[in-house]
Design an enzyme around this catalytic site. Structure first.
Site, short mmCIF file in Angstrom:
data_model
loop_
_atom_site.label_atom_id
_atom_site.label_comp_id
_atom_site.label_asym_id
_atom_site.label_seq_id
_atom_site.Cartn_x
_atom_site.Cartn_y
_atom_site.Cartn_z
N MET A 30 0.81 -0.93 -0.06
CA MET A 30 0.28 0.12 0.32
C MET A 30 0.79 1.22 0.17
SD MET A 30 -4.04 -1.11 2.02
CE MET A 30 -3.19 -0.42 3.61
N LEU A 33 6.42 2.52 1.74
CA LEU A 33 7.65 1.86 1.87
C LEU A 33 9.28 2.29 2.71
CD1 LEU A 33 8.39 0.82 -2.22
CD2 LEU A 33 6.24 0.28 -0.49
N HIS A 34 9.29 1.08 3.44
CA HIS A 34 9.84 1.04 4.29
C HIS A 34 11.14 -0.31 4.03
CE1 HIS A 34 7.80 -1.79 6.23
NE2 HIS A 34 6.51 -0.92 6.61
N HIS A 37 10.14 -4.00 3.30
CA HIS A 37 9.00 -3.89 2.05
C HIS A 37 10.08 -4.59 0.76
CE1 HIS A 37 5.62 -1.25 3.50
NE2 HIS A 37 5.50 -2.25 2.70
N GLU A 148 5.35 -11.73 7.71
CA GLU A 148 4.93 -12.75 7.97
C GLU A 148 4.41 -11.36 9.27
OE1 GLU A 148 8.23 -14.80 9.56
OE2 GLU A 148 7.88 -16.98 8.54
N SER A 185 7.34 -0.50 10.13
CA SER A 185 5.59 -0.45 9.89
C SER A 185 5.45 0.90 9.16
CB SER A 185 4.52 -0.77 11.01
OG SER A 185 3.54 0.37 10.70
N SER A 186 4.85 1.15 8.30
CA SER A 186 3.98 2.49 7.25
C SER A 186 3.91 3.37 8.28
CB SER A 186 2.90 2.89 6.26
OG SER A 186 3.75 1.53 5.34
N ARG A 187 3.38 2.32 9.95
CA ARG A 187 2.28 3.65 11.14
C ARG A 187 3.43 3.85 12.36
NH1 ARG A 187 -3.30 1.80 11.67
NH2 ARG A 187 -3.60 0.28 9.66
O1 PAF Z 1 0.16 -6.28 3.80
C1 PAF Z 1 -1.03 -4.87 2.92
O2 PAF Z 1 -0.03 -4.16 3.04
C2 PAF Z 1 -1.39 -4.77 2.30
O3 PAF Z 1 -2.89 -5.67 3.22
C3 PAF Z 1 -1.75 -5.68 0.47
C4 PAF Z 1 -1.46 -7.19 1.28
C5 PAF Z 1 -0.95 -5.21 0.21
C6 PAF Z 1 -3.62 -5.63 0.34
O4 PAF Z 1 -3.84 -4.59 0.24
#
Ligand code: PAF
Length: 282
Positions: A30, A33-34, A37, A148, A185-187
């Site tokens: 989504m 990115l970090h 990803h 995970e 996490s992006s958060r």
């Molecule tokens: O894990 C995520 O970033 C999202 O849930 C995904 C798998 C891209 C689906 O929108």
């Protein structure tokens, strides 16, 4: 790296890769990115010749429109990171490309989606399995990588792929962590500096829980000790604690004697952080 903003464009790109004899790995994201990803990209690249990433903030997995609006969007930085990681193409559709106005089809793992985090986030995993099915059908990869960290999401996707005979291998990728152990996490960027420091408690609680399981324990004693560890950090509020069978996510009781998933969610201000560990007694 090819930047594809339409379904037709990404399909043409993937067709070209196939015609050149390449296998294809998919990394759905989504955005925002970090390094976590990028570890998914690396895992996909180990199993496939070319990697395609997707960036799509999927509205159907957000219960709260405020949370959807607040979701960080860092398109230029994301494109640069994917390019540097050697990704072959990124698919960045608009909401209307993925969800036609008259769309009526959903994909739902009826049990797995509606337990644990799915109870507090109704519709969330249905939104995930629906969008992932669409992305699988659009890109048609051989393998797809998922972190995970959202363990329930991983199990939902594995089940969906198995139930629907989807010919795609799912690669589970271990959680990348900051140097103090906080799961990436992006958060995390939305945490105040004080909450960012305090957030290490999730990982500390899981480290302690793993030792407890290795020494032998019961589900209720383990739950008590995890709650006590989280309570030592007054900035965080434990929102969810699940100790379940690692594959089916079924609730457990009594002594822990097989692979067990411990899933925790802790709120700092209005930011909900999750982390998990699969542990097996020695
Ligand atoms: O894990 C995520 O970033 C999202 O849930 C995904 C798998 C891209 C689906 O929108």
């Amino acid at each position: 790296m090819e930047i594809c903003r339409s379904v037709a464009h990404i399909r043409t790109h993937v067709r070209g890769l196939r015609q050149a004899g390449h296998s294809v790995g998919l990394v759905p994201t989504m955005g925002a990115l970090h390094d976590g990803h990028i570890s998914l990209v690396r895992a996909a690249a180990e199993r496939a010749d070319k990697v395609v990433a997707t960036i799509f903030v999927n509205p159907t997995q957000f219960g709260d429109s405020a949370d959807l609006e607040k979701y960080p969007r860092t398109e230029d930085a994301d494109i640069a990171r994917l390019e540097a990681a050697g990704v072959s193409a990124v698919f960045m559709p608009q909401v209307s490309d993925i969800y036609a106005e008259d769309a009526e089809t959903i994909v739902e793992t009826t049990q797995l989606a509606n337990m644990l985090h799915g109870i507090v986030r109704p519709g969330h995993y249905r939104g995930v399995s629906t969008v992932v099915t669409k992305l699988f059908n659009i890109v048609g990869p051989d393998v797809a990588a998922f972190g995970e960290k959202d363990y329930q999401q991983l199990q939902v996707i594995r089940k969906m792929v198995s139930d629907l005979h989807v010919p795609i291998e799912i690669l589970p990728v271990p959680t990348m962590r900051e140097s103090d152990g906080l799961a990436m996490s992006s958060r995390n960027v939305r945490l105040t500096p004080e909450d960012r420091k305090a957030a290490v408690i999730l990982c500390q609680a899981l480290d302690a829980a793993e030792k407890t399981v290795h020494n032998g324990t019961t589900v209720s004693d383990l739950a008590k000790s995890i709650r006590a560890t989280i309570a030592t950090e007054p900035r965080g509020t434990l929102e969810g604690l699940d100790i379940v069978a690692a594959e089916s996510l079924a609730p457990l009781d009594g002594p822990i004697n097989g692979p067990t998933a411990i899933m925790i969610s802790v709120k700092f201000g209005d930011i909900l952080l999750i982390d998990q560990r699969v542990v097996t007694p020695r």
